[in-house]
Design a protein around this motif. Structure first.
Motif, short mmCIF file in Angstrom:
data_model
loop_
_atom_site.label_atom_id
_atom_site.label_comp_id
_atom_site.label_asym_id
_atom_site.label_seq_id
_atom_site.Cartn_x
_atom_site.Cartn_y
_atom_site.Cartn_z
N CYS A 126 -6.31 -4.66 -5.88
CA CYS A 126 -5.34 -3.97 -6.75
C CYS A 126 -3.92 -4.37 -6.38
O CYS A 126 -3.69 -5.18 -5.48
CB CYS A 126 -5.53 -2.46 -6.65
SG CYS A 126 -5.05 -1.76 -5.05
N SER A 127 -2.98 -3.76 -7.05
CA SER A 127 -1.57 -4.07 -6.83
C SER A 127 -1.07 -3.63 -5.46
O SER A 127 -0.05 -4.13 -4.98
CB SER A 127 -0.73 -3.38 -7.91
OG SER A 127 -0.84 -1.97 -7.79
N GLY A 128 -1.75 -2.66 -4.84
CA GLY A 128 -1.32 -2.17 -3.53
C GLY A 128 -0.07 -1.33 -3.58
O GLY A 128 0.60 -1.16 -2.55
N THR A 129 0.26 -0.76 -4.74
CA THR A 129 1.47 0.05 -4.83
C THR A 129 1.42 1.28 -3.93
O THR A 129 2.46 1.84 -3.59
CB THR A 129 1.71 0.50 -6.29
OG1 THR A 129 0.51 1.08 -6.81
CG2 THR A 129 2.11 -0.67 -7.16
N GLY A 130 0.23 1.68 -3.53
CA GLY A 130 0.11 2.82 -2.62
C GLY A 130 0.28 2.46 -1.16
O GLY A 130 0.29 3.35 -0.31
N THR A 131 0.40 1.17 -0.85
CA THR A 131 0.47 0.73 0.55
C THR A 131 1.84 0.16 0.93
O THR A 131 1.97 -0.48 1.96
CB THR A 131 -0.59 -0.34 0.84
OG1 THR A 131 -0.28 -1.54 0.11
CG2 THR A 131 -1.97 0.14 0.46
N TRP A 132 2.85 0.41 0.11
CA TRP A 132 4.16 -0.15 0.40
C TRP A 132 4.74 0.35 1.70
O TRP A 132 5.60 -0.31 2.30
CB TRP A 132 5.12 0.15 -0.74
CG TRP A 132 4.83 -0.63 -1.99
CD1 TRP A 132 3.96 -1.67 -2.13
CD2 TRP A 132 5.42 -0.40 -3.28
NE1 TRP A 132 3.96 -2.12 -3.43
CE2 TRP A 132 4.85 -1.36 -4.16
CE3 TRP A 132 6.36 0.50 -3.78
CZ2 TRP A 132 5.20 -1.43 -5.50
CZ3 TRP A 132 6.71 0.42 -5.11
CH2 TRP A 132 6.15 -0.53 -5.96
#
Length: 391
Positions: free
Chosen positions: A282-288
């Motif tokens: 996925c985009s990884g927007t939750g892991t920034w």
């Protein structure tokens, strides 16, 4: 290293990170490790100080900056001590020119901010996405008890709702606990609970990667049953079995799959798995919080490809679940196109399947699943849904 030398080192590293983000190269942590591996003269305090400067600059710049120097100038503009490092000394950067422009500050590229807001995030929720994350551990109960491990780690704290989790300050060295613990964000541990994996089960981890959730599943199953860990990335999958062996886990088998031909290598698992976990790319927007440069890597075109891959993986997973079994879909993204949208599309295409919203003590209801966010849950951001196949 002098303050100027530290600043120059941070600029050199930022140049590498900016280039890697543009070209799909190595992650920032990898680049930092490589940089200091060839500079043995830098002591631990120097390495720590340079790393802090680098990540401070990365978090400061929402858009990918034009250069490492521009990124560091953004930090210097708000910190006189950093600005003083632009001193023109032999190992430091040249003085700041009157007409030099610093990179713009921001949370993320504009197009991504628009998508996040359209997905229901704003204000504190957005700002929390780039805060610094703590270090979370999952204690391997096959080898140790949480209390025993906590006693060996100064400042370790239990995490309510996760009996196997410990939280420490970022940067804590846990190398001596290999096999006893796994580094795993509390949110990742929480969404794994949504699988309801039980001893004796037959489980497929369709996107196992290096095996973080595979090992957590095996612990939930008390090392009793069968787990098939799959991936299309040979390098990542190769790391799984040594980790499993070190953790005392014996129920895992790995299988390398061919992209777009996955089912050809899974004939005996069709309609046979009690549980299929799709921890999708996925985009990884939750892991920034942990990978802030990931904001610079994403493009609308790449996001579109990821969404197509997620839908493809869900279709494959549906073929593997036995009647009455479950499919658990997880993404470390907060974009609705990768979360709620995928579930809605799947259910529309699979009559009889139904969503069974997980009850894990974390997150808030979001459409037919749960969403965890850094601001609300003090974890990385996730969307998780549990889908049941009809009997």
């Amino acid at each position: 290293m002098t303050p100027g030398a530290r600043t120059q080192a941070a600029i050199e590293l930022l140049d590498q990170i900016v280039a890697a983000a543009a070209e799909g190269g190595a992650a920032a942590d990898t680049l930092v490790g490589r940089y200091f591996a060839t500079r043995r003269y830098a002591g631990s305090k120097d390495r720590r100080a340079v790393r802090e400067l680098v990540y401070r600059a990365v978090r400061r710049c929402g858009e990918r900056p034009p250069s490492g120097r521009a990124a560091m100038l953004a930090v210097a503009g708000e910190d006189g001590d950093v600005a003083a490092g632009f001193d023109g000394s032999p190992h430091g950067p040249s003085p700041i020119g009157a007409d030099e422009r610093a990179a713009k500050a921001g949370l993320a590229p504009r197009w991504l901010l628009d998508l996040l807001r359209a997905s229901g995030l704003d204000g504190d929720e957005l700002h929390a996405l780039i805060e610094r994350a703590p270090l979370d551990l999952r204690v391997n109960r096959l080898r140790a008890e949480p209390g025993e491990v906590a006693a060996r780690l100064e400042g370790a704290r239990a995490i309510e709702g996760l009996p196997d989790a410990l939280r420490l300050s970022a940067g804590t060295d846990v190398a001596s606990l290999a096999g006893l613990v796994e580094v795993q964000d509390a949110g990742s541990q929480a969404v794994t609970l949504a699988t309801l994996a039980r001893p004796g089960g037959r489980v497929v981890d369709l996107c196992a990667g290096g095996g973080g959730k595979t090992l957590a599943l095996a612990a939930m199953m008390a090392n009793d049953g069968a787990i098939l860990a799959c991936d299309t990335d040979r390098g990542r999958l190769r790391r799984l079995m040594p980790r499993a062996e070190g953790a005392g886990i014996t129920i895992v088998e790995t299988r390398l799959l061919n992209p777009n031909r996955e089912l050809e290598l899974l004939p005996e698992w069709r309609d046979a798995a009690d549980l299929v976990l799709v921890d999708a790319p996925c985009s990884g927007t939750g892991t920034w919080r942990r990978n802030p440069e990931a904001r610079w890597r994403l493009s609308p075109e790449r996001l579109e490809r990821l969404v197509a891959t997620q839908a493809h993986l869900l279709r494959i997973a549906a073929e593997l679940v036995l009647p009455g079994g479950a499919l658990v879909y997880v993404v470390c993204s907060l974009l609705d196109g990768e979360g709620r949208g995928q579930v809605q599309t799947f259910l529309a295409a699979h009559p009889g399947w139904a969503a069974d919203r997980p009850k894990i003590g974390f997150g808030r209801p979001h459409c037919l699943g749960l969403r965890l966010t850094p601001a609300h849950d003090r974890t990385d951001g996730f969307f998780v849904a549990r889908l049941k196949r009809p009997c």
